[in-house]
Design a protein around this motif. Structure first.
Motif, PDB file in Angstrom:
ATOM      1  N   VAL A   8       0.801  -1.203   0.085  1.00  0.00           N
ATOM      2  CA  VAL A   8       0.174   0.073  -0.053  1.00  0.00           C
ATOM      3  C   VAL A   8       0.746   1.147   0.068  1.00  0.00           C
ATOM      4  N   GLN A   9       0.700   2.058  -1.096  1.00  0.00           N
ATOM      5  CA  GLN A   9       1.381   3.261  -1.105  1.00  0.00           C
ATOM      6  C   GLN A   9       0.503   4.416  -0.910  1.00  0.00           C
ATOM      7  N   VAL A  10       0.816   5.618  -0.284  1.00  0.00           N
ATOM      8  CA  VAL A  10      -0.006   6.530  -0.127  1.00  0.00           C
ATOM      9  C   VAL A  10      -0.140   7.355  -1.075  1.00  0.00           C
ATOM     10  N   LEU A  11      -1.435   7.701  -1.527  1.00  0.00           N
ATOM     11  CA  LEU A  11      -1.726   8.314  -2.565  1.00  0.00           C
ATOM     12  C   LEU A  11      -2.356   9.666  -2.153  1.00  0.00           C
ATOM     13  N   ILE A  12      -3.341   9.731  -1.118  1.00  0.00           N
ATOM     14  CA  ILE A  12      -3.695  11.194  -0.392  1.00  0.00           C
ATOM     15  C   ILE A  12      -3.545  11.026   1.002  1.00  0.00           C
ATOM     16  N   ASP A 101     -17.875   6.704  -0.534  1.00  0.00           N
ATOM     17  CA  ASP A 101     -16.447   6.549  -0.588  1.00  0.00           C
ATOM     18  C   ASP A 101     -15.663   7.071  -2.038  1.00  0.00           C
ATOM     19  N   ILE A 102     -16.348   6.108  -3.063  1.00  0.00           N
ATOM     20  CA  ILE A 102     -15.886   6.450  -4.357  1.00  0.00           C
ATOM     21  C   ILE A 102     -16.617   6.019  -5.312  1.00  0.00           C
ATOM     22  N   VAL A 103     -16.927   6.904  -6.488  1.00  0.00           N
ATOM     23  CA  VAL A 103     -17.691   6.688  -7.427  1.00  0.00           C
ATOM     24  C   VAL A 103     -16.871   6.031  -8.563  1.00  0.00           C
ATOM     25  N   ASP A 131     -13.479  10.186  -6.833  1.00  0.00           N
ATOM     26  CA  ASP A 131     -14.134   9.761  -8.211  1.00  0.00           C
ATOM     27  C   ASP A 131     -13.265   9.299  -9.221  1.00  0.00           C
ATOM     28  N   LYS A 132     -13.638   8.197  -9.812  1.00  0.00           N
ATOM     29  CA  LYS A 132     -12.612   7.766 -10.747  1.00  0.00           C
ATOM     30  C   LYS A 132     -13.434   7.734 -12.162  1.00  0.00           C
ATOM     31  N   PRO A 133     -13.602   9.030 -12.933  1.00  0.00           N
ATOM     32  CA  PRO A 133     -14.532   9.082 -14.076  1.00  0.00           C
ATOM     33  C   PRO A 133     -14.211   8.159 -15.052  1.00  0.00           C
ATOM     34  N   SER A 134     -12.736   7.693 -15.148  1.00  0.00           N
ATOM     35  CA  SER A 134     -12.553   6.860 -16.568  1.00  0.00           C
ATOM     36  C   SER A 134     -13.113   5.687 -16.500  1.00  0.00           C
ATOM     37  N   PHE A 147     -11.729  14.393  -4.254  1.00  0.00           N
ATOM     38  CA  PHE A 147     -10.684  14.293  -5.128  1.00  0.00           C
ATOM     39  C   PHE A 147     -10.954  13.411  -6.407  1.00  0.00           C
ATOM     40  N   THR A 148     -10.779  13.759  -7.520  1.00  0.00           N
ATOM     41  CA  THR A 148     -10.521  12.893  -8.597  1.00  0.00           C
ATOM     42  C   THR A 148      -9.303  12.234  -8.903  1.00  0.00           C
TER      43      THR A 148
END
Ligand code: IMP
Ligand code: MG
Length: 178
Positions: A8-12, A101-103, A131-134, A147-148
């Protein structure tokens, strides 16, 4: 990049999340001041975000919960979305804010919004940490997004991989990130 746990690597970071939660809280206060608001958290993933957000907003809110299961495990939601736990609040004529949590594909939100709208609320909006619009398969979007992000599989701050990592205070990327 600091590795806090295996794979696990920190993203945010925790600090970035909490700063963004404060900003979102100010925005919600502006939009919902004087309105009757019921915040509906989606179990289990939205719990840490909902707990921080609800305590950050200076509004009189009510809280309720829904649990939606998609009968998938691991990294993919199956798309076969079922409501496993419904709210017990009367939302007729009230403003509803769904906290997620996440879309990802959007399939979960589509079902939740349609279900809530059937009870005649004054409004239904969505507030999602991520949000993961892709990845979207259904045409839905969150009204408030923390955060996107790119198409990473993330864990922490509520998000899991097979039930693990929800309690990490940051959002991390699981596995190799290239
Ligand atoms: P959707 O129905 O495809 O939009 O999926 C939404 C749900 O899938 C979220 O509530 C999460 O529980 C889960 N999910 C989607 N992407 C991720 C991820 O990157 N990590 C952990 N859970 C995820
Ligand atoms: Mg989940």
């Amino acid at each position: 990049m600091v590795i806090h746990r295996r794979n696990v690597q920190v993203l945010i970071s925790e600090g970035e999340i909490l700063r963004r939660v404060q900003e979102m809280a100010r925005q919600l206060e502006g939009d919902y001041k004087g309105k009757e608001l019921i915040v509906v958290g989606l179990l289990k993933g939205a719990c840490p975000f909902l707990a921080d957000l609800a305590r950050a907003v200076d509004l009189d809110i009510r809280m309720d919960f829904m649990k939606v299961s998609s009968y998938g495990s691991g990294r993919e939601s199956s798309g076969n979305v079922k409501i496993a736990l419904d709210i017990d609040s009367d939302i007729d004529g009230k403003h509803v804010l769904v906290v997620e949590d996440i879309v990802d594909t959007g399939q979960t939100l589509a079902v939740v919004i349609k279900h809530l709208q059937a009870s005649n609320p004054a409004s239904v909006r969505v507030c999602s940490l991520l949000d993961k619009p892709s990845r979207r398969k259904v045409d839905v979007s969150a009204d408030y997004v923390g955060f996107t992000i790119e198409d990473y599989f993330v864990v922490g701050y509520g998000m899991d991989l097979d039930g693990l990592y929800r309690n990490l205070p940051y959002v991390g990327v699981y596995g190799d990130r290239g």
